[in-house]
Design an enzyme around this catalytic site. Structure first.
Site, mmCIF file in Angstrom:
data_model
loop_
_atom_site.group_PDB
_atom_site.id
_atom_site.type_symbol
_atom_site.label_atom_id
_atom_site.label_comp_id
_atom_site.label_asym_id
_atom_site.label_seq_id
_atom_site.Cartn_x
_atom_site.Cartn_y
_atom_site.Cartn_z
ATOM 1 N N ASP A 67 0.825 -1.206 0.000
ATOM 2 C CA ASP A 67 0.000 0.000 0.000
ATOM 3 C C ASP A 67 0.863 1.261 0.000
ATOM 4 O O ASP A 67 2.080 1.189 0.203
ATOM 5 C CB ASP A 67 -0.960 0.000 1.208
ATOM 6 C CG ASP A 67 -0.288 -0.410 2.503
ATOM 7 O OD1 ASP A 67 0.958 -0.365 2.574
ATOM 8 O OD2 ASP A 67 -1.006 -0.773 3.450
ATOM 9 N N ASN A 136 -7.709 -2.770 14.103
ATOM 10 C CA ASN A 136 -9.065 -3.173 13.708
ATOM 11 C C ASN A 136 -9.051 -4.360 12.743
ATOM 12 O O ASN A 136 -10.010 -4.597 12.029
ATOM 13 C CB ASN A 136 -9.797 -1.978 13.067
ATOM 14 C CG ASN A 136 -9.108 -1.487 11.803
ATOM 15 O OD1 ASN A 136 -8.106 -2.046 11.373
ATOM 16 N ND2 ASN A 136 -9.659 -0.442 11.185
ATOM 17 N N HIS A 138 -7.252 -4.751 10.070
ATOM 18 C CA HIS A 138 -7.036 -4.513 8.638
ATOM 19 C C HIS A 138 -5.738 -5.172 8.180
ATOM 20 O O HIS A 138 -4.813 -5.373 8.960
ATOM 21 C CB HIS A 138 -7.086 -3.026 8.277
ATOM 22 C CG HIS A 138 -5.924 -2.183 8.699
ATOM 23 N ND1 HIS A 138 -6.060 -0.978 9.348
ATOM 24 C CD2 HIS A 138 -4.583 -2.347 8.535
ATOM 25 C CE1 HIS A 138 -4.865 -0.448 9.562
ATOM 26 N NE2 HIS A 138 -3.961 -1.254 9.086
ATOM 27 N N GLU A 143 -9.726 -1.930 5.246
ATOM 28 C CA GLU A 143 -10.425 -1.653 6.494
ATOM 29 C C GLU A 143 -11.665 -2.550 6.606
ATOM 30 O O GLU A 143 -12.125 -3.104 5.594
ATOM 31 C CB GLU A 143 -10.856 -0.172 6.504
ATOM 32 C CG GLU A 143 -9.705 0.816 6.353
ATOM 33 C CD GLU A 143 -8.885 1.017 7.638
ATOM 34 O OE1 GLU A 143 -8.801 0.082 8.457
ATOM 35 O OE2 GLU A 143 -8.339 2.114 7.804
HETATM 36 C C1 GLP Z 1 -0.489 0.273 8.500
HETATM 37 C C2 GLP Z 1 -0.133 -0.543 7.275
HETATM 38 C C3 GLP Z 1 -0.403 -2.003 7.505
HETATM 39 C C4 GLP Z 1 0.218 -2.431 8.824
HETATM 40 C C5 GLP Z 1 -0.427 -1.674 9.945
HETATM 41 C C6 GLP Z 1 0.079 -2.079 11.314
HETATM 42 O O1 GLP Z 1 -1.838 0.580 8.577
HETATM 43 N N1 GLP Z 1 -0.854 -0.131 6.105
HETATM 44 O O2 GLP Z 1 0.142 -2.746 6.428
HETATM 45 O O3 GLP Z 1 0.056 -3.811 9.005
HETATM 46 O O4 GLP Z 1 -0.132 -0.318 9.734
HETATM 47 O O5 GLP Z 1 1.230 -1.353 11.625
HETATM 48 P P1 GLP Z 1 2.174 -1.630 12.844
HETATM 49 O O6 GLP Z 1 2.989 -2.795 12.476
HETATM 50 O O7 GLP Z 1 2.992 -0.371 12.963
HETATM 51 O O8 GLP Z 1 1.317 -1.862 14.021
#
Ligand code: GLP
Length: 240
Positions: A67, A136, A138, A143
């Protein structure tokens, strides 16, 4: 789903890095799907370490990131393009033309998403997809929704995601839109490895592994994939 609980994020990083470097050793032209966020950082550090210690070359490897934010300059310190170069690519011998991102600044986002999906398909599909998970549940930026998404698309981020990620944005405000691979596209990877650490992920992890498969819990779809490995620390596994 194969679930492994380890004591620390560093131990997870060592274990997951080995999965990726073993793949590169066995298949030097592999296609890797990569993720951002804090969760994969120890993995990336250990991939770089193994690359340096064992001399494994990444020159044949292609990567596709999950992304990218919309309306954020590519060079911004918070773009996922910058993150990936700082956390991984600059420490490897990977070729710049082999690292791929969705362009969050494209004027025609639909065309950009189709271009990205076609490129992944033409490359032969993703061999191993790395994932984190949002609070959440995702995956990528998929989402909670009424249906599972298909290919890449432009998404409006939820308040929960904005709240979790805005800590990184001290200069520019956090974008409220992003381009992301879709759920079915993530599911088409041959193998998927997901990392979750810390207590904030515990509920999402329980719902992903033990709950029903529903687009309200995007990561729950992984129950339907035949090669998923999930790496948790004890805090993230505490509600299992
Ligand atoms: C972002 C990314 C996700 C990732 C999520 C969790 O939203 N788009 O790909 O998994 O964050 O991030 P973290 O690993 O910092 O908790």
């Amino acid at each position: 789903m194969k679930v492994t609980v380890l004591k620390t994020a560093e131990e997870i990083g060592v274990a997951v890095a080995k999965i990726f470097t073993d793949e590169v050793k066995a298949n030097p032209d592999c296609i890797l799907g990569l993720a951002t966020g804090a969760s994969p950082i120890p993995t990336y550090n250990n991939i770089i370490k193994t690359h340096k210690e064992e001399g494994i070359s990444f020159k044949g490897v292609k990567t596709y990131n999950l992304d990218e934010y919309c309306d954020l300059p590519k060079a911004d310190k918070n773009s996922y393009y910058t993150f990936m170069h700082e956390q991984l690519f600059n420490g490897l011998d990977i070729l710049e033309e082999n690292v791929h991102f969705l362009d969050g600044n494209a004027t025609d986002t639909d065309a950009e998403c189709r271009r990205y999906d076609n490129e992944i398909n033409e490359a032969g599909g993703i061999d191993i997809q790395l994932l984190g998970i949002g609070n959440n549940a995702h995956i990528g930026f998929n989402e909670p929704a009424d249906s599972f998404t298909d290919g890449s698309f432009k998404v409006k981020l939820t308040d929960s995601t904005i709240e979790a990620n805005k800590i990184y944005f001290d200069e520019n405000p956090m974008p409220h839109y992003a381009l992301t691979m879709g759920v079915n596209q993530i599911m088409s990877a041959k193998k998927i490895v997901l990392i979750a650490t810390g207590p904030k992920k515990a509920e999402a992890v329980r719902n992903m592994i033990k709950g029903e498969v529903t687009p309200q819990v995007p990561a729950s779809i992984l129950q339907n994939h035949n090669d998923v490995e999930i790496f948790l620390d004890e805090a993230a596994a505490s509600l299992l």
